[in-house]
Design a protein around this motif. Structure first.
Motif, PDB file in Angstrom:
ATOM      1  N   ALA A 159      98.866-117.325  21.894  1.00  0.00           N
ATOM      2  CA  ALA A 159      98.186-118.598  21.649  1.00  0.00           C
ATOM      3  C   ALA A 159      98.033-118.839  20.145  1.00  0.00           C
ATOM      4  O   ALA A 159      97.658-117.933  19.395  1.00  0.00           O
ATOM      5  N   VAL A 160      98.321-120.050  19.718  1.00  0.00           N
ATOM      6  CA  VAL A 160      98.237-120.420  18.299  1.00  0.00           C
ATOM      7  C   VAL A 160      96.863-121.031  18.044  1.00  0.00           C
ATOM      8  O   VAL A 160      96.506-122.063  18.618  1.00  0.00           O
ATOM      9  N   MET A 161      96.084-120.403  17.184  1.00  0.00           N
ATOM     10  CA  MET A 161      94.723-120.853  16.924  1.00  0.00           C
ATOM     11  C   MET A 161      94.666-122.063  15.992  1.00  0.00           C
ATOM     12  O   MET A 161      93.766-122.895  16.112  1.00  0.00           O
ATOM     13  N   TRP A 162      95.606-122.148  15.063  1.00  0.00           N
ATOM     14  CA  TRP A 162      95.561-123.217  14.050  1.00  0.00           C
ATOM     15  C   TRP A 162      96.969-123.721  13.804  1.00  0.00           C
ATOM     16  O   TRP A 162      97.867-122.953  13.437  1.00  0.00           O
ATOM     17  N   ASP A 163      97.181-125.025  14.023  1.00  0.00           N
ATOM     18  CA  ASP A 163      98.500-125.618  13.852  1.00  0.00           C
ATOM     19  C   ASP A 163      98.309-127.040  13.331  1.00  0.00           C
ATOM     20  O   ASP A 163      97.801-127.913  14.038  1.00  0.00           O
ATOM     21  N   LEU A 164      98.721-127.268  12.087  1.00  0.00           N
ATOM     22  CA  LEU A 164      98.537-128.584  11.477  1.00  0.00           C
ATOM     23  C   LEU A 164      99.356-129.665  12.163  1.00  0.00           C
ATOM     24  O   LEU A 164      99.082-130.856  11.988  1.00  0.00           O
ATOM     25  N   ARG A 165     100.347-129.296  12.956  1.00  0.00           N
ATOM     26  CA  ARG A 165     101.140-130.293  13.681  1.00  0.00           C
ATOM     27  C   ARG A 165     100.442-130.737  14.964  1.00  0.00           C
ATOM     28  O   ARG A 165     100.900-131.662  15.627  1.00  0.00           O
ATOM     29  N   ARG A 166      99.339-130.079  15.297  1.00  0.00           N
ATOM     30  CA  ARG A 166      98.612-130.381  16.524  1.00  0.00           C
ATOM     31  C   ARG A 166      97.348-131.156  16.176  1.00  0.00           C
ATOM     32  O   ARG A 166      96.754-130.959  15.124  1.00  0.00           O
ATOM     33  N   GLN A 167      96.936-132.045  17.075  1.00  0.00           N
ATOM     34  CA  GLN A 167      95.696-132.792  16.869  1.00  0.00           C
ATOM     35  C   GLN A 167      94.734-132.549  18.026  1.00  0.00           C
ATOM     36  O   GLN A 167      95.039-132.892  19.152  1.00  0.00           O
ATOM     37  N   GLY A 198      84.500-120.492  11.254  1.00  0.00           N
ATOM     38  CA  GLY A 198      84.352-120.142   9.848  1.00  0.00           C
ATOM     39  C   GLY A 198      85.306-119.050   9.454  1.00  0.00           C
ATOM     40  O   GLY A 198      86.207-118.694  10.221  1.00  0.00           O
ATOM     41  N   PHE A 199      85.146-118.519   8.272  1.00  0.00           N
ATOM     42  CA  PHE A 199      85.951-117.451   7.685  1.00  0.00           C
ATOM     43  C   PHE A 199      87.349-117.939   7.324  1.00  0.00           C
ATOM     44  O   PHE A 199      87.801-117.770   6.201  1.00  0.00           O
ATOM     45  N   ALA A 200      88.049-118.547   8.281  1.00  0.00           N
ATOM     46  CA  ALA A 200      89.385-119.096   8.044  1.00  0.00           C
ATOM     47  C   ALA A 200      89.578-120.271   8.990  1.00  0.00           C
ATOM     48  O   ALA A 200      88.940-120.329  10.050  1.00  0.00           O
ATOM     49  N   PRO A 201      90.427-121.243   8.642  1.00  0.00           N
ATOM     50  CA  PRO A 201      90.652-122.369   9.553  1.00  0.00           C
ATOM     51  C   PRO A 201      91.103-121.881  10.941  1.00  0.00           C
ATOM     52  O   PRO A 201      92.044-121.101  11.056  1.00  0.00           O
ATOM     53  N   GLY A 202      90.395-122.323  11.973  1.00  0.00           N
ATOM     54  CA  GLY A 202      90.737-121.938  13.330  1.00  0.00           C
ATOM     55  C   GLY A 202      90.082-120.672  13.831  1.00  0.00           C
ATOM     56  O   GLY A 202      90.307-120.270  14.981  1.00  0.00           O
ATOM     57  N   PHE A 203      89.260-120.023  12.997  1.00  0.00           N
ATOM     58  CA  PHE A 203      88.595-118.782  13.407  1.00  0.00           C
ATOM     59  C   PHE A 203      87.284-119.143  14.098  1.00  0.00           C
ATOM     60  O   PHE A 203      86.318-119.554  13.456  1.00  0.00           O
ATOM     61  N   GLY A 204      87.233-118.992  15.416  1.00  0.00           N
ATOM     62  CA  GLY A 204      86.041-119.315  16.178  1.00  0.00           C
ATOM     63  C   GLY A 204      85.226-118.072  16.484  1.00  0.00           C
ATOM     64  O   GLY A 204      85.773-117.034  16.858  1.00  0.00           O
TER      65      GLY A 204
END
Length: 209
Positions: free
Chosen positions: A184-192, A126-132
């Motif tokens: 480490a990249v938490m959120w990457d739209l190029r990744r699935q 929550g809070f932001a995309p990729g925020f665990g």
């Protein structure tokens, strides 16, 4: 556990803590009931979406009651080992590291040791995309959020607050205590999938080499 209706195709399950959320979410993922569509975990709730053409809210609620009992009565060690493990290397050079040590009565080395010694579980996002929001933080490191939040926290900052640990996926305001940073990249739209951390995943932090 309390189950409340949420429209015609969802119910909201109210629980007592993030550990119960994780247990129920795992039950939903491992053996979902007929008509199940999706589940959205939060700090003390799980939103369960279903297909009203295939099932009814009462049937979902009955399944959830049974699943909650199974999750509570089963030791989570096997489920933890089965979940994917994500290792995050950290440079422990954060601006709050010395203050965290002072507030907890620990040395900086002990703070780092306690942060890396435990295995965490992603309870919800929550809070932001990729925020665990990661449970499993050492009790000695459980500090309330900063009295005065920062207006800008750099992306990939490794942080703690209350009983959670996390990594900021993008630059944003925030009130968490900053231990360091990671590549480490938490959120990457190029990744699935785009998020590195998903609910139920196990996480370990380690000192970056």
């Amino acid at each position: 556990m309390r189950v409340k209706p949420a429209g015609s195709s969802a119910v909201l399950v109210c629980l007592d803590d993030p550990d119960q959320v994780t247990g129920l979410y795992r039950e939903l993922q491992s053996a979902p009931p007929a008509g199940y569509v999706d589940a959205i975990p939060a700090a003390e709730t799980v939103m369960v979406l279903f297909d009203p053409a295939r099932t009814q809210a009462a049937a979902i609620a009955a399944w959830l009651e049974s699943a909650s009992s199974r999750a509570a009565g089963t030791h989570s060690a096997d489920a933890d080992r089965a979940a994917p493990l994500v290792t995050i290397p950290v440079r422990y050079d954060g601006p709050d590291l010395a203050e965290i040590a002072s507030q907890t009565g620990l040395s900086i080395e002990e703070v780092v040791y306690r942060h890396t010694a435990n295995e965490y579980v992603v309870a919800f996002c929550g809070f932001a995309p990729g925020f665990g929001y990661l449970t499993g933080l050492d009790p000695m490191l459980c500090l309330p959020r900063r009295t005065v939040p920062r207006t800008r926290i750099p992306a990939r900052s490794v942080a703690i607050a209350d009983r959670f640990a996390s990594v900021y996926p993008s630059t944003s305001p925030g009130g968490w205590h900053l231990l360091g940073s990671t590549e480490a990249v938490m959120w990457d739209l190029r990744r699935q999938p785009p998020a590195l951390l998903a609910p139920g995943a196990r996480v370990r932090f380690e000192v970056a080499k």
